[in-house]
Write an enzyme that holds these catalytic residues in place. Structure first.
Site, short mmCIF file in Angstrom:
data_model
loop_
_atom_site.label_atom_id
_atom_site.label_comp_id
_atom_site.label_asym_id
_atom_site.label_seq_id
_atom_site.Cartn_x
_atom_site.Cartn_y
_atom_site.Cartn_z
N ASP A 222 0.87 -1.16 0.00
CA ASP A 222 0.00 0.00 0.00
C ASP A 222 0.91 1.22 0.00
O ASP A 222 2.10 1.14 0.30
CB ASP A 222 -0.92 0.00 1.23
CG ASP A 222 -2.19 0.79 0.99
OD1 ASP A 222 -2.20 1.67 0.10
OD2 ASP A 222 -3.18 0.55 1.69
N TRP A 223 0.37 2.36 -0.33
CA TRP A 223 1.19 3.55 -0.57
C TRP A 223 1.82 4.02 0.75
O TRP A 223 1.14 4.50 1.65
CB TRP A 223 0.34 4.64 -1.20
CG TRP A 223 0.40 4.64 -2.71
CD1 TRP A 223 0.61 5.74 -3.49
CD2 TRP A 223 0.26 3.54 -3.62
NE1 TRP A 223 0.62 5.37 -4.82
CE2 TRP A 223 0.41 4.03 -4.93
CE3 TRP A 223 0.05 2.18 -3.45
CZ2 TRP A 223 0.35 3.22 -6.07
CZ3 TRP A 223 -0.01 1.36 -4.58
CH2 TRP A 223 0.13 1.88 -5.86
#
Length: 780
Positions: A222-223
């Site tokens: 995920d970012w």
């Protein structure tokens, strides 16, 4: 195999993080792979930015909570294919979705983006969407792996869940989707599981995902979710996203050179990234260039919205026939709440409103009055309520549009309660008091408390129905379309009824799943605590007869058959649900569990023979000692049902399996006490992490634990905002609240990652040592 040179190693390591915010590096002669946010629409920013600002227009389909209510895998696959076509038309190779984290508690802020409280339904829905996407040469991305069931503290929280609950509830949906759709990518979650960040979790990313389930694609973060990239590469994480300015590269190279990381792990990740690029290039070579048929996709979005619309109650007023004088009440009729807030936010190609649709469909034969009833934030005034009451009193039928404003549910934060805004509740009660022929239509991404549910003539759950939702809901109300939805989640009477409420969202850095398996209908049905509206519930405008139920088979494989006949005068659809109960259970199990389903569409008078297969997993539980699925021999009851409480037929069968199954302690209570949880957990239950000393995973909030930290906290907050967003300004209240919460709860390493390596990780470590010199007495 020869060891790579330092130059070769550095080049390989460089490939394992993003080129920018939305694309990979070019690997082994292939072009970069472009990704975009999903899952209910393509959010392709018109610049390389992380904020939720402007994006290229795309069809906004209903959110996952609405799609799941359709119980229609064919329809979901069609939506997935349309998303694939739009992605390809925008040069997007991987759409970041679907999300299929289980809905542990209705207050989860991102529940609108997830399918269900049941892992079977979630997994099959996700698999259908991925199949549709990938049929168009666009990769799916299952997220967020794993146990990301809350927004509070999601970037640092440690989830403590017993192994059996983890397997039976929180991993099963992912397993089904991986096995049934072979997604190109999987996204790891921010949180920790049992003390280890998901990005570093070898057991999750390699032992289970790859070795056990057979996943052969790319695991991306995920970012900003990478904790320690050397540990992450060793665990099986292939790609850090977005770009971090190669902040971790030096640490990864050093880990290889010191023998702490096998160079082969780096090479395997590079090879997987090359394979992902080959898949994307093959799609173009095969002629899957994409098509942006906005009109056709808008029609499909409307069909999906109607299919996910749930008729909760109806005294016969619906469908509306020649309403005469109609009062349309509520701001959502003109400014609809049609999607969730956060990274899934889509710029729609067009947007239908219910008021316009009513006037278009009814023409001059019906007088349509409108009263807004409340402000955008959900509040109301005496003047607004009085105007709405006057309109309702003067109408033959009143339709009230109510629900949750965007600032009530969003990525980044959880809901504070399950109630509607006070202004919406006050409006509904006032209108119903003066006009008993009132229909209430809800727009919300997840369950709400509805103490007044029995007072309107009809109650309709419209969910977040996408850009065509306004006209789709009106078509349902007028009978031009059927309400095809059945709830994919239970609506509790009150949040306090739910055992998960005792530990939701838990402490800032730790949450204990004390309820174990008792989530959703598994809780309600096991402990006879009625839901306001049960799992699987939904009405229709026609009637169905179920007959000739049979269960055929032997051993551990059976087929359930039932004839469903439309006995009414209108076309309609029914969701056949098959639950299984272990009659002879020596281990504690929920009263029943969904083990199969089928959606059937029938014309008036039409009948269809429906078949649902049950395999070994339909009867199995996870045996903690053996670390494997186990089927206990004995009697099971197969229940053919229209909801978890509307059982149409019960059939007992004998299932082959293990004859000697160790008994487990019976759990008479829905919530484990500390001793019981420790026994379930099977190892020492750790305390939550202390705030001090400060470290890379301390949050901005944690800096207040030292005097110097409090002094620099505002400066670092502004720096973090610039690094993560590019600006301090976002377009709406929900997004502003989301980013404000994320900034406070983000680990300090995010400063480096989103700042593309400025400051460096080494510099951050030095600053933290200085900040930690003068601790106050404050502890958490």
């Amino acid at each position: 195999m020869t060891s790579p040179t330092s130059e070769d190693l550095a080049t390989q390591v460089r490939l394992l993080s993003g080129r920018d915010n939305w694309s990979t590096e070019a690997v082994e002669g292939h072009r970069p792979v472009v990704v975009a946010d999903g899952p209910h629409g393509v959010r392709r920013p018109d610049a390389d930015q992380l904020g939720i600002g402007s994006a290229l227009p795309a069809t906004c389909f209903p959110t996952a909570s609405s799609l799941a209510a359709s119980w229609d895998l064919d329809l979901i696959e069609q939506v997935g294919a349309a998303l694939g076509r739009e992605s390809r038309a925008r040069d997007v190779d991987v759409l970041l979705g679907p999300g299929l984290n289980l809905k542990r508690h209705p207050a989860g802020g991102r529940n609108f983006e997830y399918f269900s409280e049941d892992p079977l339904l979630s997994g099959r829905m996700a698999a259908a969407m991925v199949r549709g996407l990938q049929s168009q040469g666009v990769g799916g991305c299952l997220k967020h792996f794993a146990v990301n069931n809350q927004e509070a503290g999601r970037m640092v929280v440690d989830v403590l869940v017993d192994d059996r609950t983890l397997r039976e509830l929180y991993l099963t949906g992912f397993e089904i989707a991986v096995r049934e759709s072979a997604p190109w990518t999987v996204m790891c979650a921010y949180n920790r599981v049992g003390g280890t960040y998901c990005s570093d979790h070898r057991w999750l990313l390699t032992d289970v995902l790859r070795d056990e389930w057979g996943f052969d694609g790319v695991v991306m973060s995920d970012w900003g979710a990478v904790n320690d990239r050397a540990a992450a590469v060793a665990a099986g994480l292939d790609l850090e996203m977005p770009t971090s300015g190669k902040a971790f590269d030096r640490e990864v190279v050093a880990a290889v050179e010191r023998g702490k990381l096998d160079a082969a792990a780096v090479e395997r990740s590079v090879a997987r990234l090359a394979r992902l690029a080959e898949r994307a290039e093959s799609a173009v070579a095969d002629g899957l260039a994409g098509a942006d048929d906005a009109e056709a996709h808008h029609v499909l979005a409307g069909r999906a919205a109607a299919a996910g619309t749930v008729l909760l109650t109806n005294d016969g007023i619906l469908p509306l026939a020649s309403p005469g004088r109609l009062a349309v009440i509520g701001g959502f009729a003109t400014r609809p709440r049609y999607q969730g807030a956060g990274s899934s936010q889509v710029t729609p190609t067009r947007l239908d409103t219910a008021l316009d649709a009513f006037r278009d469909r009814l023409g001059d034969d019906t007088r349509v009055a409108f009263a807004p009833g409340y402000a955008l934030d959900g509040s109301t005034t005496d003047t607004l309520v009085e105007a709405a009451v006057a309109a309702a009193r003067d109408a033959d039928v009143a339709v009230v549009f109510a629900g949750l404003p965007g600032a009530y549910e969003s990525e980044g934060f959880d809901r504070d309660h399950l109630r509607l805004p006070d202004g919406h509740t006050r409006l509904v009660e006032a209108v119903v008091a003066v006009n008993p022929r009132t229909v209430v239509v809800l727009a919300n991404g997840a369950p709400v408390e509805l103490p007044w549910a029995d007072r309107p003539a009809a109650l309709v759950e419209g969910y977040l129905a996408g850009q065509a939702g306004g006209s789709a809901i009106v078509d349902v109300l007028l009978g031009h379309a059927e309400p095809g939805g059945r709830l994919a989640e239970s609506f509790p009477v009150a949040a306090e009824d739910l055992p998960a409420s005792a530990a939701f969202p838990g402490e800032p850095r730790q949450v204990r799943y004390l309820e174990g398996l008792h989530v959703g209908y598994r809780f309600h049905d096991t402990f006879a605590v009625p839901a306001r509206f049960p799992f699987g519930h939904g009405g229709s405008y026609t009637t169905f007869a179920w007959s000739e139920v049979e269960v055929n088979g032997a051993g551990q494989r059976f087929t359930v058959s039932v004839t469903v006949t439309n006995t009414g005068e209108r076309a309609g659809s029914e969701a056949v649900q098959v639950y299984v109960a272990d009659v002879d259970a020596t281990v504690h199990r929920p009263a029943q569990e969904l083990r199969g389903f089928a959606k059937v569409h029938l014309a008036p008078g039409e009948a269809e023979r429906v078949h649902v297969d049950l395999g070994p997993r339909a009867f199995a539980h996870w045996d903690v000692e053996r670390r494997d699925w186990l089927v206990a021999a004995g009697t099971f009851e197969v229940r053919v049902a229209a909801s978890s409480v509307d059982v149409r037929e019960r059939v007992r069968i004998e299932v082959d399996g293990e004859s000697e199954v160790p008994a487990s302690p019976h759990r008479p209570e829905p919530l484990a006490d500390e001793a019981t949880f420790a026994a379930m957990f099977g190892r020492e239950v750790p305390d939550a992490d202390p705030v001090l000393p400060l470290h890379r995973n301390s949050t901005l909030d944690d800096l207040a634990a030292t005097p110097l930290g409090r002094a620099v906290q505002p400066l670092l907050a502004r720096a973090a905002s610039r690094a993560m967003l590019g600006s301090l300004h976002e377009p709406d209240a929900a997004t502003r609240r989301m980013f404000a919460t994320i900034l406070r709860e983000s680990p300090l390493r995010s400063l480096v990652l989103f700042g593309q390596g400025r400051p460096s990780l080494a510099a951050l470590d030095r600053v933290l040592r200085v900040l930690d010199l003068q601790p106050s007495r404050r502890r958490r």
